[in-house]
Design an enzyme around this catalytic site. Structure first.
Site, short mmCIF file in Angstrom:
data_model
loop_
_atom_site.label_atom_id
_atom_site.label_comp_id
_atom_site.label_asym_id
_atom_site.label_seq_id
_atom_site.Cartn_x
_atom_site.Cartn_y
_atom_site.Cartn_z
N ASN A 1 9.80 24.37 18.73
CA ASN A 1 9.90 25.72 18.18
C ASN A 1 11.28 26.29 18.51
OD1 ASN A 1 7.03 25.95 17.34
ND2 ASN A 1 6.65 25.84 19.55
N SER B 1 0.80 -1.23 0.00
CA SER B 1 0.00 0.00 0.00
C SER B 1 0.83 1.27 0.00
CB SER B 1 -0.98 0.03 1.18
OG SER B 1 -0.33 0.37 2.39
N SER C 1 7.24 20.19 13.06
CA SER C 1 6.45 19.10 13.62
C SER C 1 6.21 18.04 12.56
CB SER C 1 5.12 19.62 14.17
OG SER C 1 4.30 20.10 13.13
N SER D 1 3.76 11.82 18.12
CA SER D 1 3.84 13.26 17.87
C SER D 1 5.24 13.78 18.20
CB SER D 1 2.80 14.00 18.73
OG SER D 1 2.94 15.39 18.58
N ASP E 1 6.48 16.86 23.42
CA ASP E 1 6.50 15.51 22.82
C ASP E 1 7.89 14.90 22.81
OD1 ASP E 1 3.75 15.72 22.16
OD2 ASP E 1 4.28 16.90 20.40
N GLY F 1 3.06 16.44 12.56
CA GLY F 1 1.61 16.39 12.36
C GLY F 1 0.93 15.13 12.85
N ARG F 2 1.55 14.44 13.79
CA ARG F 2 0.96 13.20 14.30
C ARG F 2 0.51 13.35 15.75
NH1 ARG F 2 5.03 8.51 12.25
NH2 ARG F 2 3.24 7.18 12.76
N HIS G 1 8.95 26.78 13.39
CA HIS G 1 8.23 25.66 14.01
C HIS G 1 8.50 24.41 13.18
CE1 HIS G 1 4.98 23.23 15.70
NE2 HIS G 1 4.62 22.94 14.46
#
Length: 338
Positions: free
Chosen positions: A216, A169, A204, A212, A247, A206-207, A202
């Site tokens: 910053n 996939s 990240s 996550s 995180d 996005g999880r 910033h």
């Protein structure tokens, strides 16, 4: 630095060929309108135009690079001028032209590239060692000379994705997002120091939950030039977060507090080496190195602003999800900006 150097090159180029190109373009216009006599006179004038050897070199560069790049933009502008019905309102026409030509004043920022094949020598159970990686990076200028220091203020967005094309996939394993806003200040009082950059960034993935990652930073960057060799030191300060919102509280142990980039363009090749270390001298010493090499493609593959690209990474932090994992990767592909 790339943006500053690009602006400087374009300024020199446009001043060097201004008269020549104006005559040549006017001749083309006459020819397209069917005024062949006037066109021939201007073509002869352009052919006899007195230019220096340095200007000839710059004009050759413009023919091989800039004019090819401008062809697509010119084609879209001509389509708008010839085929799109205009209105009686100038502002409406301006919006219509922007929609047709797609001219929103966006520029390349960091490298834009596609690595169809990357391989990690460190095998990990939760992924295939083979994957595709690509990066998209754009800059939008906001203001110039707002503080009367000759500075430029811009916003930028960089996205780097890791795509498991060899797995069932073909899922995207990780994507890192880096929006930032920064100011670049030229420095005129030194032959070596060319400028400074101050940025708020910033980053990240996005999880959510345990996957996550984000932080910053405020960073300061400088540009030093020694002939065609550049040194770009950068230091950063991580903006503190609440413990409940953090995180990755130990990310400084792996990324450290800065990095050093060495740039060396040679003919049509560019070499870029990024070095990063947490500056700990005990068993907790962590770091990373990334080597990027861009080179001209064979003629049958070559297109404007496309280059062969090899990337080698070794160390920690190849992606945010792997900030505390060591990897040794090599990738092959194409760079669309450098």
């Amino acid at each position: 630095m790339k943006y500053i150097l690009t602006l400087l090159f374009n300024f020199i180029l446009l001043n060097a060929v201004d008269n020549f190109t104006n005559i040549y373009e006017q001749a083309q216009k006459y020819e397209n309108d069917g005024n062949y006599k006037e066109a021939m006179l201007l073509y002869k004038k352009a052919a006899n135009f007195k230019i220096s050897k340095e200007d000839e070199y710059i004009i050759d560069l413009s023919k091989n690079q800039q004019y090819k790049v401008e062809t697509f933009t010119k084609m879209k502008n001509e389509f708008y001028q010839k085929y799109i019905n205009k209105t009686d309102d100038k502002e409406t026409n301006s919006s219509l032209k922007q929609m047709i030509t797609g001219d929103f004043g966006l520029y390349p920022y960091k490298k834009n590239y596609l690595l169809p094949a990357t391989f990690d020598l460190n095998k990990t159970e939760d992924r295939s060692s083979f994957e595709t990686s690509f990066q998209i990076s754009i800059e939008k200028p906001i203001s110039y000379n707002f503080f009367k220091l000759g500075e430029s203020i811009s916003a930028a967005y960089t996205q780097k994705s890791f795509w498991q094309t060899n797995s069932d996939s073909s899922p995207f394993r990780e994507t890192n997002y880096k929006p930032e806003i920064f100011a670049q200040f030229p420095y005129k009082n030194s032959e070596t120091i060319k400028g400074f950059k101050v940025s708020l960034m910033h980053e990240s993935n996005g999880r959510n939950n345990e996957y996550s990652r984000s932080w910053n930073r405020i960073y300061l960057e400088s540009y030093l030039q020694f002939s065609n060799f550049f040194i770009v030191p950068r230091v950063w300060y991580r903006i503190p977060e609440k413990n409940s919102d953090d995180d990755n509280p130990d990310i400084d142990k792996y990324y450290g507090y800065g990095d050093l980039t060495l740039l060396y363009p040679y003919k049509k090749h560019t070499f870029e080496l990024m070095l990063r270390n947490n500056m700990r001298i005990n068993s907790q010493n962590k770091g990373a190195a990334e080597l990027n090499w861009t080179f001209p493609l064979p003629d049958f593959l070559s297109t404007p602003n496309s280059y062969g690209f090899v990337q080698i990474f070794s160390g920690y932090g190849n992606s945010l999800i792997d900030y505390d994992r060591e990897s040794h990767k090599i990738g092959f592909g194409i760079a669309f900006s450098r």
